[in-house]
Design a protein around this motif. Structure first.
Motif, PDB file in Angstrom:
ATOM      1  N   ILE A  80       0.844  -1.203   0.000  1.00 11.35           N
ATOM      2  CA  ILE A  80       0.000   0.000   0.000  1.00 11.35           C
ATOM      3  C   ILE A  80       0.880   1.253   0.000  1.00 11.35           C
ATOM      4  O   ILE A  80       0.627   2.214  -0.750  1.00 11.35           O
ATOM      5  CB  ILE A  80      -0.949  -0.010   1.211  1.00 11.35           C
ATOM      6  N   MET A  81       1.936   1.263   0.841  1.00 10.71           N
ATOM      7  CA  MET A  81       2.839   2.417   0.900  1.00 10.71           C
ATOM      8  C   MET A  81       3.565   2.631  -0.431  1.00 10.71           C
ATOM      9  O   MET A  81       3.791   3.771  -0.857  1.00 10.71           O
ATOM     10  CB  MET A  81       3.860   2.229   2.028  1.00 10.71           C
ATOM     11  N   GLU A  84       1.188   4.208  -2.898  1.00  7.78           N
ATOM     12  CA  GLU A  84       0.887   5.592  -2.542  1.00  7.78           C
ATOM     13  C   GLU A  84       2.129   6.495  -2.578  1.00  7.78           C
ATOM     14  O   GLU A  84       2.031   7.679  -2.265  1.00  7.78           O
ATOM     15  CB  GLU A  84       0.273   5.643  -1.138  1.00  7.78           C
ATOM     16  N   ASN A  85       3.285   5.899  -2.907  1.00  4.02           N
ATOM     17  CA  ASN A  85       4.549   6.647  -2.959  1.00  4.02           C
ATOM     18  C   ASN A  85       4.887   7.306  -1.625  1.00  4.02           C
ATOM     19  O   ASN A  85       5.305   8.460  -1.551  1.00  4.02           O
ATOM     20  CB  ASN A  85       4.514   7.715  -4.069  1.00  4.02           C
ATOM     21  N   LEU A  86       4.682   6.542  -0.555  1.00  5.62           N
ATOM     22  CA  LEU A  86       4.988   7.024   0.797  1.00  5.62           C
ATOM     23  C   LEU A  86       6.103   6.171   1.401  1.00  5.62           C
ATOM     24  O   LEU A  86       6.243   4.983   1.073  1.00  5.62           O
ATOM     25  CB  LEU A  86       3.748   6.968   1.694  1.00  5.62           C
ATOM     26  N   GLU A 108      -5.164  -1.622   8.051  1.00 10.21           N
ATOM     27  CA  GLU A 108      -5.324  -0.583   7.029  1.00 10.21           C
ATOM     28  C   GLU A 108      -5.988   0.658   7.599  1.00 10.21           C
ATOM     29  O   GLU A 108      -5.637   1.793   7.235  1.00 10.21           O
ATOM     30  CB  GLU A 108      -6.138  -1.131   5.856  1.00 10.21           C
ATOM     31  N   ASP A 112      -4.194   4.240   7.690  1.00 11.70           N
ATOM     32  CA  ASP A 112      -4.877   5.390   7.095  1.00 11.70           C
ATOM     33  C   ASP A 112      -4.972   6.546   8.099  1.00 11.70           C
ATOM     34  O   ASP A 112      -4.970   7.716   7.728  1.00 11.70           O
ATOM     35  CB  ASP A 112      -6.272   4.967   6.639  1.00 11.70           C
TER      36      ASP A 112
END
Length: 453
Positions: A80-81, A84-86, A108, A112
């Motif tokens: 997920i990271m 999201e480019n985190l 999650e 979030d």
């Protein structure tokens, strides 16, 4: 439900957290489940199946979904990271995964929630404070201080946690879980390496610490923390029980903490010294009396072995002193029994209530027997459990200033303990009177006159 679908084959009803339905709702649902329409399918989801009515469960097919491991949840969060480019460090992801309790949905949701905090402040400590959880670095430091038995560092660390507003009860729970990992590293390295709840760096750190502590010490600190957690609820204060548990573990074992016990022992020694002096003077008077009798009978003193005589006197004196002290302790125990119950009530109210149905019955060789009437057998069974028995023995030992063991017994009726005690007292009194009369008869060479002669 009775209406058929317009174009689909089935109507699907999904009820999440079905155990939250009221009794009336369950009864209405049961009527439909007993004769379900062919075009209707129900899907019930719950985390507490035991709360669902058995009549509902018997009409359903059960599918058990297991919780995911921490590592799998971390993998999911990393994906997920990445999408999201985190950038979030691995320790934070592991902390979130542990806090989720094996649920991907909860993980999650937590992620979030904390992403805006990370973007704004960028401090991991703020994230953990925000979630109310503890990072591995904090737990690793605490584990290190415990293994090293560094009291000052532990107290300073707890003080900082308190000032930061951390939940100390939650900290105790996390710490007990982390000590379990240390115990596993000590007992089974293979099983420890298969753990998925902690990161690889923390595993290596815990393995190094496991070489510096014994299994018995790990079990001891876990027991102390469990007791501290129970005290937190009673005292409505988590800091004091936690600090006391860590201090008890860290201090040397040969330190005596009981000041009241020492004072009681010194008082007992003082009273014993007085009794010994009285007994010695009483014996001296008896010896002088016997010497007078010997002079009357013209018996030579050379025929008497003085050493044997003194040894026998000392032996009798010791036996009489021990018997006297035993009776005194038992009498004091009976008088102060209510005070002992009151003292126990301050920390274990329920146990004191059960113990109040019994009363001291006998005392011999540091063994106290407490009698319960047969109708109170329920209370006897509760107080004689291992945990309660140990607590009662320690409490009474401290109160009377002498280590004692306890035994609980049943008696037939309410009069029996009193009758037994009175019978023993009468027998002892008769015995003392007989000894006195025999000494008088031997001294004056007399005989008993009945009044008929």
């Amino acid at each position: 439900v009775r209406l058929t679908t317009a174009y689909a084959r089935y109507k699907i009803y999904i009820i999440d957290e079905v155990h939250m339905l009221t009794q009336e709702a369950f009864n209405a649902l049961l009527k439909t489940l007993e004769e379900p329409p062919s075009h209707v399918k129900f899907i019930f989801a719950t985390t507490h199946p035991q709360k669902v009515l058995p009549t509902i469960l018997s009409r359903c097919q059960k599918f058990q979904f297991n919780l995911l491991s921490t590592e799998k949840i971390v993998e999911k969060l990393k994906k997920i990271m990445s999408l999201e480019n985190l950038v979030v460090d691995e320790d934070t992801l592991y902390a979130v995964a542990r806090a989720s309790g094996g649920s991907v949905r909860d993980a999650e949701s937590l992620l979030d929630t904390i992403v805006p905090v990370i973007l704004e402040k960028g401090k991991v400590e703020d994230v953990f404070s925000f979630l109310g959880i503890f990072d591995e670095d904090t737990l690793n430091k605490t584990l290190k201080y415990i293994v090293e038995k560094d009291i000052s560092a532990l107290l300073y660390f707890i003080d900082n946690l308190t000032k930061e507003g951390k939940d100390l009860i939650s900290f105790i729970n996390f710490l007990i879980g982390y000590l379990r990992n240390l115990l596993l590293a000590k007992l089974s390295i293979k099983g420890f390496r298969e753990l998925t709840e902690i990161s690889s760096s923390s595993k290596e750190f815990i393995l190094k610490l496991s070489d510096l502590i014994a299994v018995q010490e790990i079990l001891k600190i876990i027991d102390l923390l469990v007791e501290a957690k129970d005290l937190c609820v009673k005292l409505n204060n988590a800091r004091i029980p936690l600090e006391l548990a860590l201090i008890k573990f860290s201090l040397p074992q040969d330190i005596n903490y009981s000041f009241s016990k020492d004072r009681t022992l010194s008082e007992n020694n003082f009273s014993s010294r007085i009794k010994k002096e009285n007994l010695s003077s009483f014996k001296d008077s008896k010896i002088e009396e016997k010497d007078d009798v010997n002079k009357i009978e013209e018996i030579s003193l050379d025929e008497i072995d003085i050493d044997d005589f003194e040894l026998e006197e000392n032996k009798n004196e010791t036996e009489e002193e021990i018997s006297y002290n035993t009776r005194e302790i038992f009498e004091e125990l009976k008088i102060k029994w209510k005070e002992i119950i009151t003292e126990i009530k301050k920390t274990r109210a329920a146990l004191a209530s059960h113990l109040s149905f019994g009363s001291p019955h006998t005392y011999k060789e540091n063994f106290i027997e407490v009698a319960f009437y047969k109708k109170d057998n329920f209370h006897k069974e509760i107080v004689e459990s291992n945990k309660n028995l140990k607590f009662i023995q320690e409490a009474i030992s401290v109160f009377i200033g002498k280590k004692v063991l306890m035994k609980f017994t049943l008696v037939e009726n309410e009069e029996e303990p009193i009758q037994n005690e009175k019978r023993k007292e009468n027998e002892e009194e008769i015995k003392r009177e007989s000894e006195f009369i025999n000494e008088l008869l031997d001294t004056f060479k007399g005989k008993i006159h009945t009044g008929d002669e």
